[in-house]
Design a protein around this motif. Structure first.
Motif, PDB file in Angstrom:
ATOM      1  N   SER A   1       7.970   1.551  -2.157  1.00 40.40           N
ATOM      2  CA  SER A   1       7.429   2.039  -0.880  1.00 40.40           C
ATOM      3  C   SER A   1       8.599   2.496  -0.008  1.00 40.40           C
ATOM      4  O   SER A   1       9.737   2.055  -0.186  1.00 40.40           O
ATOM      5  CB  SER A   1       6.602   0.967  -0.186  1.00 40.40           C
ATOM      6  N   PHE A   2       8.304   3.370   0.942  1.00 35.95           N
ATOM      7  CA  PHE A   2       9.342   4.005   1.748  1.00 35.95           C
ATOM      8  C   PHE A   2       8.940   4.097   3.212  1.00 35.95           C
ATOM      9  O   PHE A   2       7.765   4.280   3.527  1.00 35.95           O
ATOM     10  CB  PHE A   2       9.597   5.446   1.273  1.00 35.95           C
ATOM     11  N   THR A   3       9.931   4.043   4.082  1.00 36.34           N
ATOM     12  CA  THR A   3       9.789   4.444   5.482  1.00 36.34           C
ATOM     13  C   THR A   3      10.739   5.621   5.660  1.00 36.34           C
ATOM     14  O   THR A   3      11.905   5.539   5.283  1.00 36.34           O
ATOM     15  CB  THR A   3      10.150   3.300   6.444  1.00 36.34           C
ATOM     16  N   VAL A   4      10.209   6.695   6.233  1.00 36.92           N
ATOM     17  CA  VAL A   4      10.938   7.964   6.276  1.00 36.92           C
ATOM     18  C   VAL A   4      10.920   8.504   7.703  1.00 36.92           C
ATOM     19  O   VAL A   4       9.866   8.540   8.341  1.00 36.92           O
ATOM     20  CB  VAL A   4      10.274   8.988   5.307  1.00 36.92           C
ATOM     21  N   VAL A   5      12.084   8.950   8.181  1.00 42.92           N
ATOM     22  CA  VAL A   5      12.179   9.525   9.515  1.00 42.92           C
ATOM     23  C   VAL A   5      12.907  10.863   9.414  1.00 42.92           C
ATOM     24  O   VAL A   5      14.153  10.918   9.423  1.00 42.92           O
ATOM     25  CB  VAL A   5      12.906   8.589  10.500  1.00 42.92           C
ATOM     26  N   PRO A   6      12.142  11.957   9.270  1.00 43.59           N
ATOM     27  CA  PRO A   6      12.789  13.271   9.227  1.00 43.59           C
ATOM     28  C   PRO A   6      13.309  13.658  10.609  1.00 43.59           C
ATOM     29  O   PRO A   6      12.799  13.160  11.623  1.00 43.59           O
ATOM     30  CB  PRO A   6      11.697  14.221   8.767  1.00 43.59           C
ATOM     31  N   PRO A   7      14.306  14.540  10.669  1.00 43.57           N
ATOM     32  CA  PRO A   7      14.811  14.958  11.981  1.00 43.57           C
ATOM     33  C   PRO A   7      13.758  15.752  12.743  1.00 43.57           C
ATOM     34  O   PRO A   7      12.874  16.351  12.155  1.00 43.57           O
ATOM     35  CB  PRO A   7      16.007  15.830  11.635  1.00 43.57           C
ATOM     36  N   GLY A   8      13.897  15.726  14.052  1.00 46.89           N
ATOM     37  CA  GLY A   8      13.001  16.556  14.878  1.00 46.89           C
ATOM     38  C   GLY A   8      12.025  15.789  15.554  1.00 46.89           C
ATOM     39  O   GLY A   8      11.238  15.373  16.040  1.00 46.89           O
TER      40      GLY A   8
ATOM     41  N   PHE B   1       5.219  16.902   3.872  1.00 44.72           N
ATOM     42  CA  PHE B   1       5.514  16.673   5.286  1.00 44.72           C
ATOM     43  C   PHE B   1       6.749  17.451   5.736  1.00 44.72           C
ATOM     44  O   PHE B   1       7.192  17.306   6.866  1.00 44.72           O
ATOM     45  CB  PHE B   1       5.773  15.184   5.539  1.00 44.72           C
ATOM     46  N   GLY B   2       7.345  18.229   4.822  1.00 43.24           N
ATOM     47  CA  GLY B   2       8.594  18.910   5.131  1.00 43.24           C
ATOM     48  C   GLY B   2       9.776  17.965   5.124  1.00 43.24           C
ATOM     49  O   GLY B   2      10.806  18.230   5.755  1.00 43.24           O
ATOM     50  N   ALA B   3       9.646  16.855   4.415  1.00 39.74           N
ATOM     51  CA  ALA B   3      10.703  15.833   4.356  1.00 39.74           C
ATOM     52  C   ALA B   3      11.228  15.714   2.926  1.00 39.74           C
ATOM     53  O   ALA B   3      10.610  16.219   1.990  1.00 39.74           O
ATOM     54  CB  ALA B   3      10.161  14.493   4.840  1.00 39.74           C
TER      55      ALA B   3
ATOM     56  N   GLY C   1      -9.007   2.418  -1.636  1.00 38.58           N
ATOM     57  CA  GLY C   1      -9.235   2.872  -0.270  1.00 38.58           C
ATOM     58  C   GLY C   1      -7.973   2.972   0.562  1.00 38.58           C
ATOM     59  O   GLY C   1      -7.778   2.214   1.505  1.00 38.58           O
ATOM     60  N   TYR C   2      -7.088   3.894   0.211  1.00 40.00           N
ATOM     61  CA  TYR C   2      -5.851   4.047   0.977  1.00 40.00           C
ATOM     62  C   TYR C   2      -5.293   5.454   0.819  1.00 40.00           C
ATOM     63  O   TYR C   2      -5.671   6.187  -0.083  1.00 40.00           O
ATOM     64  CB  TYR C   2      -4.798   3.028   0.522  1.00 40.00           C
ATOM     65  N   ALA C   3      -4.377   5.808   1.716  1.00 41.37           N
ATOM     66  CA  ALA C   3      -3.644   7.073   1.638  1.00 41.37           C
ATOM     67  C   ALA C   3      -2.295   6.806   1.001  1.00 41.37           C
ATOM     68  O   ALA C   3      -1.736   5.713   1.142  1.00 41.37           O
ATOM     69  CB  ALA C   3      -3.444   7.653   3.039  1.00 41.37           C
ATOM     70  N   GLN C   4      -1.762   7.805   0.304  1.00 44.94           N
ATOM     71  CA  GLN C   4      -0.428   7.673  -0.280  1.00 44.94           C
ATOM     72  C   GLN C   4       0.646   7.636   0.800  1.00 44.94           C
ATOM     73  O   GLN C   4       1.667   6.976   0.635  1.00 44.94           O
ATOM     74  CB  GLN C   4      -0.144   8.822  -1.251  1.00 44.94           C
ATOM     75  N   ALA C   5       0.415   8.378   1.878  1.00 42.02           N
ATOM     76  CA  ALA C   5       1.392   8.413   2.965  1.00 42.02           C
ATOM     77  C   ALA C   5       0.679   8.716   4.274  1.00 42.02           C
ATOM     78  O   ALA C   5      -0.329   9.428   4.294  1.00 42.02           O
ATOM     79  CB  ALA C   5       2.466   9.459   2.691  1.00 42.02           C
ATOM     80  N   VAL C   6       1.242   8.179   5.348  1.00 38.43           N
ATOM     81  CA  VAL C   6       0.695   8.392   6.686  1.00 38.43           C
ATOM     82  C   VAL C   6       1.855   8.734   7.610  1.00 38.43           C
ATOM     83  O   VAL C   6       2.850   8.004   7.664  1.00 38.43           O
ATOM     84  CB  VAL C   6      -0.007   7.122   7.226  1.00 38.43           C
ATOM     85  N   ARG C   7       1.695   9.842   8.323  1.00 35.96           N
ATOM     86  CA  ARG C   7       2.703  10.203   9.328  1.00 35.96           C
ATOM     87  C   ARG C   7       2.125   9.888  10.697  1.00 35.96           C
ATOM     88  O   ARG C   7       1.018  10.319  11.028  1.00 35.96           O
ATOM     89  CB  ARG C   7       3.053  11.682   9.244  1.00 35.96           C
ATOM     90  N   VAL C   8       2.895   9.142  11.465  1.00 32.10           N
ATOM     91  CA  VAL C   8       2.546   8.836  12.850  1.00 32.10           C
ATOM     92  C   VAL C   8       3.769   9.214  13.666  1.00 32.10           C
ATOM     93  O   VAL C   8       4.852   8.660  13.452  1.00 32.10           O
ATOM     94  CB  VAL C   8       2.198   7.345  13.046  1.00 32.10           C
ATOM     95  N   GLY C   9       3.604  10.172  14.563  1.00 31.74           N
ATOM     96  CA  GLY C   9       4.760  10.660  15.307  1.00 31.74           C
ATOM     97  C   GLY C   9       5.752  11.261  14.337  1.00 31.74           C
ATOM     98  O   GLY C   9       5.398  12.086  13.498  1.00 31.74           O
TER      99      GLY C   9
ATOM    100  N   GLN D   1      -1.349  11.986  10.178  1.00 36.17           N
ATOM    101  CA  GLN D   1      -1.451  12.965   9.103  1.00 36.17           C
ATOM    102  C   GLN D   1      -1.442  12.162   7.813  1.00 36.17           C
ATOM    103  O   GLN D   1      -0.521  11.391   7.559  1.00 36.17           O
ATOM    104  CB  GLN D   1      -0.275  13.949   9.112  1.00 36.17           C
ATOM    105  N   LEU D   2      -2.480  12.330   6.992  1.00 36.67           N
ATOM    106  CA  LEU D   2      -2.620  11.575   5.757  1.00 36.67           C
ATOM    107  C   LEU D   2      -2.404  12.484   4.556  1.00 36.67           C
ATOM    108  O   LEU D   2      -2.783  13.655   4.587  1.00 36.67           O
ATOM    109  CB  LEU D   2      -4.020  10.963   5.665  1.00 36.67           C
TER     110      LEU D   2
END
Length: 148
Positions: A141-148, A82-84, A21-29, A8-9
């Motif tokens: 820059s950030f690495t984010v892990v929302p619950p769920g 992303f709901g985060a 040529g980049y996304a601001q954020a990418v969700r994988v899993g 999800q970009l």
């Protein structure tokens, strides 16, 4: 054949996304990887640009806190898609052009952003010679892990 990775970009629609040529954020899993955020408004104009001399060197870092606070606010807007929230940040890397100026304001800026005196994430602060824009003092820059 390998299965395609579901991503999800998210974008802000600022000019440098297409130019670089980049996304601001990418969700994988369940992990969100947030590209280096900076202090800009909704139109892509730098908020609190530092003054620079004729050779492009910053001459005054007094806007470090404004840029830092705006950068965190932009990250929070992006994470909301992303709901985060910043509460879900597990790691941040703060790139600054002046380490002393950053240390002088990082505590209050981070406390305001995270709503805690001691944000619950790993954090690295790195001094760099220059960022994407000459007037830019900070990028995070950030690495984010929302619950769920």
């Amino acid at each position: 054949m390998a299965k395609d990775l579901e991503k999800q970009l998210e974008y802000f629609g600022v000019p440098w996304e297409e130019a670089h040529g980049y996304a601001q954020a990418v969700r994988v899993g369940n992990t969100i990887y947030v590209s280096g955020q900076l202090s800009h408004d909704d139109d892509g104009k730098l908020v609190g640009p530092a003054p620079v001399n004729a050779s492009g060197r910053v001459t005054d870092t007094s806007n470090m806190e404004l840029q830092m606070r705006t950068t965190y606010a932009n990250a929070a807007k992006l994470l909301a898609r992303f709901g985060a929230t910043l509460d879900h940040v597990v790691e941040e890397t703060i790139y600054v052009t002046d380490v002393d100026a950053a240390f002088a304001v990082a505590g209050p800026a981070r406390e305001a952003a995270y709503g805690k005196e001691q944000p619950e994430c790993a954090s690295t602060l790195a001094g760099v010679t220059r960022l994407a824009f000459p007037e830019q003092l900070v990028e995070i820059s950030f690495t984010v892990v929302p619950p769920g």
